[in-house]
Design an enzyme around this catalytic site. Structure first.
Site, short mmCIF file in Angstrom:
data_model
loop_
_atom_site.label_atom_id
_atom_site.label_comp_id
_atom_site.label_asym_id
_atom_site.label_seq_id
_atom_site.Cartn_x
_atom_site.Cartn_y
_atom_site.Cartn_z
N HIS A 1 -20.48 2.81 29.07
CA HIS A 1 -21.53 3.32 28.20
C HIS A 1 -20.95 4.34 27.22
O HIS A 1 -20.23 5.26 27.61
CB HIS A 1 -22.60 3.98 29.08
N GLU B 1 -19.69 -0.17 25.28
CA GLU B 1 -20.97 -0.12 24.57
C GLU B 1 -20.90 1.00 23.54
O GLU B 1 -20.48 2.12 23.85
CB GLU B 1 -22.10 0.12 25.58
N ASP C 1 -22.62 2.80 19.62
CA ASP C 1 -23.89 3.09 18.95
C ASP C 1 -23.69 3.29 17.46
O ASP C 1 -22.98 4.22 17.05
CB ASP C 1 -24.50 4.36 19.55
N HIS D 1 -24.11 8.27 19.08
CA HIS D 1 -25.29 7.92 19.85
C HIS D 1 -26.57 8.52 19.26
O HIS D 1 -27.57 7.82 19.07
CB HIS D 1 -25.15 8.37 21.30
#
Length: 313
Positions: A55, A83, A85, A98
């Site tokens: 993440h 992952e 953003d 993020h």
């Protein structure tokens, strides 16, 4: 004369050695060379190899969220998807962060959308302890280029539409190394209409999500299902997705990761928690603690598997 040049030569030798070490640190990587191989990699088989999705790239002390140096640190420990953003800048570029604001993860203040890329380049990122690092905010393009031959990026939505994220993958010739998250049937269809090659992480927490996917016209070979951030009471959803040839992702950040970081469970319990998620039916675990999770899953990656050809350790 020999003594005169010995010390400078030694310095050059040592510095060269240090540089070479930094450039040759072994990474645990995925070997997917094209879109067809990536689809095969994600195709569920009973002998699949469980692995991690880190993440926000796997941040920790010294390594900020959504940072290429952090990505490399994660891969130096274990194979992992990453992952990430995306957010728009004032001048229409796409950077990785993020939050929509800069304050928590950088020495900037205010909204990302109020700054140009050139202005954002002057900022530095903070690690998970709030310490300022020398690392800059990367662009999505930079991350997509970096990922080639190394890993698979999962591009979340934030304020960037799915067709824009998909087009970025196409423009960077990264269909072997990146997928997008889709939060709706409409977006799933929109992405597939744009490209038959791009794989999507699709929300798959309920049986109606499986039924909707069946009726969507999008093949399951273009899908990996995100089941939940919590362990479902009924594992039938995993079985239904697996029957259709797709893998399942299960999140650990809101359960065992949080329990560990708040001191409610110890390292042994954390490791067992990851193994329990796999036993329950998950193929991939999306974790805040990607390195710890990767260590827990490492024994499961040692057996014979048709997927072994895609792992480079």
């Amino acid at each position: 004369m020999l003594k005169k040049f010995m010390f400078p030569a030694l310095i050059v030798f040592v510095l060269t050695g240090i540089y070479s070490f930094k450039q040759t640190v072994a990474l645990h990587t995925f070997k997917t060379h094209n879109a067809a191989e990536l689809k095969d990699f994600f195709h569920y088989t009973p002998d699949r190899i469980p692995f991690m999705s880190s993440h926000r790239g796997g941040p920790r002390k010294g390594f900020p969220e959504n940072c290429i140096a952090t990505f490399e640190n994660t891969l130096s420990h274990n194979p992992s998807m990453l992952e990430i953003d995306p957010h728009y800048t004032k001048d229409g570029k796409i950077v990785l962060m993020h939050d929509p604001t800069l304050d928590r993860t950088s020495n900037g203040h205010g909204k990302i959308a109020d700054y140009t890329l050139e202005e954002l380049r002057k900022l530095r990122l903070k690690d998970t302890e709030g310490n300022l690092t020398d690392y800059q905010i990367p662009t999505l393009d930079e991350a997509l280029q970096w990922a080639k031959g190394k890993t698979i990026l999962i591009i979340d939505a934030k304020d960037v539409p799915i067709e824009v994220r998909a087009q970025k993958i196409i423009d960077n010739k990264a269909t072997a190394n990146a997928i997008v998250i889709s939060y709706s049937d409409e977006d799933t269809k929109k992405c597939y209409a744009l490209s038959k090659d791009i794989i999507m992480e699709v929300m798959m927490g309920k049986e109606e999500n499986v039924t909707a996917m069946d009726k969507s016209g999008v093949p399951w070979s273009n899908v990996i299902g995100f089941v939940s951030h919590q362990l479902p009471e009924n594992k039938a959803i995993f079985d239904e997705v697996h029957k259709r040839g797709a893998m399942c992702i299960l999140g650990s950040s809101r359960n065992i990761d949080h329990q560990y970081t708040t001191g409610k469970i110890n390292a042994a319990q954390l490791n067992q928690g990851y193994l329990n998620l796999i036993d329950h039916g998950a193929d991939v675990i999306e974790a805040d603690l990607g390195i710890e999770g990767g260590a827990a899953l490492m024994p499961l990656q040692q057996g014979k598997s048709s997927k072994a050809k895609y792992f480079r350790n």
